[in-house]
Design a protein around this motif. Structure first.
Motif, PDB file in Angstrom:
ATOM      1  N   THR A  49       1.041  -1.396   0.187  1.00 17.32           N
ATOM      2  CA  THR A  49      -0.101   0.011   0.011  1.00 17.32           C
ATOM      3  C   THR A  49       0.873   1.323   0.003  1.00 17.32           C
ATOM      4  OG1 THR A  49      -1.975   1.236   1.277  1.00 17.32           O
ATOM      5  CG2 THR A  49      -0.010   0.193   2.420  1.00 17.32           C
ATOM      6  N   ARG A  77      -4.009   3.312  -0.158  1.00 14.69           N
ATOM      7  CA  ARG A  77      -4.326   2.539  -1.557  1.00 14.69           C
ATOM      8  C   ARG A  77      -4.475   1.084  -1.285  1.00 14.69           C
ATOM      9  NH1 ARG A  77      -0.359   3.350  -6.918  1.00 14.69           N
ATOM     10  NH2 ARG A  77      -0.871   1.531  -7.838  1.00 14.69           N
ATOM     11  N   GLY A  78      -5.443   0.504  -1.897  1.00 13.70           N
ATOM     12  CA  GLY A  78      -5.825  -0.924  -1.783  1.00 13.70           C
ATOM     13  C   GLY A  78      -6.539  -1.072  -0.541  1.00 13.70           C
ATOM     14  N   GLN A  79      -7.107  -0.180   0.021  1.00 11.99           N
ATOM     15  CA  GLN A  79      -7.922  -0.348   1.292  1.00 11.99           C
ATOM     16  C   GLN A  79      -8.962  -1.546   0.864  1.00 11.99           C
ATOM     17  OE1 GLN A  79      -9.264   3.235   2.977  1.00 11.99           O
ATOM     18  NE2 GLN A  79     -10.834   2.535   4.174  1.00 11.99           N
TER      19      GLN A  79
END
Length: 218
Positions: A49, A77-79
């Motif tokens: 992330t 990011r990419g949660q």
């Protein structure tokens, strides 16, 4: 097996990565080999992330099995790949990994964290929260490492600080260093109740102290 690595070509791995019992967050660009090693040593799912576009994921995030904490208006990011909520903590402080020391039962936080922020931390992590310092350092998230089996903290910690930590976490607390004498032990160590990994400059003696303190005789 010597469990030491670099992340982002640095032994200060606690600034770049963070972990819970089931999850490790590492910066985008971390090699697949390091991710595999972390996954094996910590027995976690590893997610790459960025937080607010930055690689210092470990400084900007702190969590436990119930939630991950970030500052207000953070972009993780990419949660969507995470199976626990990401909760924003109100206030001006933005480096949650630096200012919160937590496991699944308790959290010690920066002495200047607001009452409102502490309420959010308590509710999200489902823990008891106390303000305090470790070795006089307000950045308690980097001055120590807490797992569900023990704590390792800055060797400058006073008797009263150690007593407060033992009472809050209801776990044994020991002192130690990482990366050849670095007293901000959390900057060079990732650990949970299943394993650990330390920065590449951590000595054999320091690794032994980590294993003893965190009850990780592997």
């Amino acid at each position: 097996m010597i469990r030491t690595i670099n992340i982002q070509d640095s032994p200060i791995i606690g600034a770049f990565a963070t972990c819970t019992e089931d999850l490790a967050l590492v910066p985008l660009g971390t090699s697949d080999k390091i991710c595999r090693d972390l996954g094996e040593w910590l027995q976690v799912n590893v997610v790459k992330t960025l937080i607010n576009g930055s690689t210092i994921v470990g400084s900007l995030c702190r969590g436990n099995s119930n939630a991950l904490l970030v500052s207000m208006d953070s972009i993780v990011r990419g949660q969507e790949d995470l199976d626990i909520p990401v909760v924003e903590v109100p206030g001006k402080m933005n480096a949650m990994g630096n200012i919160i020391l937590a496991n699944d039962s308790a959290a010690l936080v920066h002495p200047d964290l607001s009452d409102r922020s502490i309420e959010v931390v308590e509710k999200a992590l489902k823990v008891d929260v106390m303000r305090g310092t470790i070795g006089g350092a307000k950045t308690v998230g980097m001055a120590g490492v807490a797992t569900n089996k023990g704590l390792l903290v800055n060797p400058r910690a006073t008797a009263s600080e150690l007593e407060a930590l033992e009472s809050l976490f209801d776990l044994p607390v020991d002192i130690g260093t990482t990366n050849y004498g670095t007293q901000m032990v959390g900057s060079g160590l990732l650990a949970n109740s299943k394993g650990y990994v330390a920065g590449s400059q951590t000595t054999g003696h320091e690794l032994g102290r980590i294993e003893d303190a965190l009850d990780l005789i592997l």
